[in-house]
Design a protein around this motif. Structure first.
Motif, PDB file in Angstrom:
ATOM      1  N   ASN A 284      56.878  -6.023  -9.805  1.00 51.46           N
ATOM      2  CA  ASN A 284      58.007  -6.313 -10.692  1.00 51.46           C
ATOM      3  C   ASN A 284      59.060  -5.209 -10.621  1.00 51.46           C
ATOM      4  OD1 ASN A 284      56.938  -8.729 -11.527  1.00 51.46           O
ATOM      5  ND2 ASN A 284      55.999  -7.886 -13.358  1.00 51.46           N
TER       6      ASN A 284
ATOM      7  N   THR B 161      51.604 -14.104 -17.622  1.00 46.63           N
ATOM      8  CA  THR B 161      51.874 -14.210 -19.054  1.00 46.63           C
ATOM      9  C   THR B 161      51.011 -15.290 -19.690  1.00 46.63           C
ATOM     10  OG1 THR B 161      54.116 -13.417 -18.708  1.00 46.63           O
ATOM     11  CG2 THR B 161      53.696 -14.568 -20.771  1.00 46.63           C
TER      12      THR B 161
ATOM     13  N   HIS C 124      52.779  -9.014 -20.152  1.00 41.63           N
ATOM     14  CA  HIS C 124      53.394  -9.140 -18.835  1.00 41.63           C
ATOM     15  C   HIS C 124      52.646  -8.434 -17.707  1.00 41.63           C
ATOM     16  CE1 HIS C 124      56.904 -11.228 -20.356  1.00 41.63           C
ATOM     17  NE2 HIS C 124      56.964 -10.356 -21.346  1.00 41.63           N
TER      18      HIS C 124
ATOM     19  N   ILE D  49      61.786 -16.229 -15.677  1.00 42.10           N
ATOM     20  CA  ILE D  49      60.474 -15.735 -15.268  1.00 42.10           C
ATOM     21  C   ILE D  49      60.080 -16.381 -13.934  1.00 42.10           C
ATOM     22  CG2 ILE D  49      59.187 -17.503 -16.530  1.00 42.10           C
ATOM     23  CD1 ILE D  49      57.202 -15.239 -17.332  1.00 42.10           C
TER      24      ILE D  49
ATOM     25  N   ASN E 224      54.865 -14.295 -12.513  1.00 41.35           N
ATOM     26  CA  ASN E 224      54.854 -13.724 -13.858  1.00 41.35           C
ATOM     27  C   ASN E 224      54.528 -14.762 -14.931  1.00 41.35           C
ATOM     28  OD1 ASN E 224      55.419 -10.879 -13.500  1.00 41.35           O
ATOM     29  ND2 ASN E 224      57.302 -11.612 -12.566  1.00 41.35           N
ATOM     30  N   ARG E 225      54.860 -16.011 -14.680  1.00 40.35           N
ATOM     31  CA  ARG E 225      54.483 -17.076 -15.618  1.00 40.35           C
ATOM     32  C   ARG E 225      52.960 -17.178 -15.695  1.00 40.35           C
ATOM     33  NH1 ARG E 225      57.981 -20.624 -16.834  1.00 40.35           N
ATOM     34  NH2 ARG E 225      58.983 -20.633 -14.817  1.00 40.35           N
TER      35      ARG E 225
END
Length: 166
Positions: free
Chosen positions: A92, A119, A76, A111, A115-116
C-alpha cells in the motif's frame, strides 16, 4: 594535439556505482526524513495522515465509533501474520506514494480489490459472532472455503463508510 581517449571501464563503473549509492541515499533520506517513512512501521494511526490526501479520512476516523476502539491497521492490514501485515503495508505504501507523487489518483479514493478482501476479513475477525449468525441466516450452511459467503454477504457492501463516517 593530444588525442582524446575513451574513459576506462573501471572509471565508468565507479561513476555508476557512486550515482546508484547517491540515488539510494537520496531516496532513503527523502522516504525516512521528509516523508516520515519510519512511522509506517508502527501501528500508530496518525501515520496514515502523513499524506495530506488522507487527512480527511483520518479526521473522520477519529470521530467514528471505530476511532475509539480500532487502529487503521486493525481494519486495513491482515491479522494472520506479521509478514502479511508488513507486506500489505509495504504494498500500500508503494502504490499510495506512487499515485500521490505522480498525481495519478481519483479525487474520490476507491479501495482496491486486494484491500477490500483485507478489510472484509478484518470485519469478520472482530465481529465474528455477529457475522457468523448473519451468514447462516443469509445463505444457510456455509460452503467449505467460505467464498460464497464473502462475495454474497460482504460486510463492507452495506457498511462501506464505517470507520470513515463524515
Amino acid at each position: 594535439m593530444k588525442k582524446r581517449t575513451r574513459p576506462r571501464l573501471a572509471t565508468v563503473l565507479y561513476i555508476l556505482i557512486a550515482a546508484l549509492i547517491g540515488g539510494m541515499a537520496g531516496i532513503g533520506t527523502y522516504t525516512f526524513g521528509y516523508a516520515k517513512g519510519a512511522s509506517y512501521l508502527s501501528a500508530g494511526s496518525e501515520s496514515c495522515a502523513n499524506c495530506h490526501v488522507m487527512q480527511g479520512h483520518y479526521d473522520a476516523w477519529l470521530k467514528s465509533s471505530h476511532g475509539k476502539f480500532a487502529s487503521c491497521n486493525d481494519c486495513h492490514a491482515p491479522h494472520d501474520s506479521v509478514v502479511s501485515m508488513y507486506y500489505c503495508k509495504a504494498r500500500n505504501g508503494f502504490f499510495h506514494s506512487l499515485a500521490f507523487t505522480t498525481g495519478d489518483f481519483e479525487e474520490n479514493l476507491r479501495i482496491t480489490d486486494y484491500n477490500r478482501r483485507v478489510t472484509e476479513q478484518a470485519c469478520r475477525n472482530c465481529h465474528e459472532d455477529v457475522v457468523h449468525q448473519i451468514d447462516i441466516r443469509a445463505i444457510g450452511e456455509l460452503n467449505e472455503d467460505h467464498t460464497e459467503r464473502l462475495e454474497s454477504n460482504a460486510c463492507i457492501r452495506c457498511h462501506s463508510t464505517v470507520g470513515h463516517d463524515t
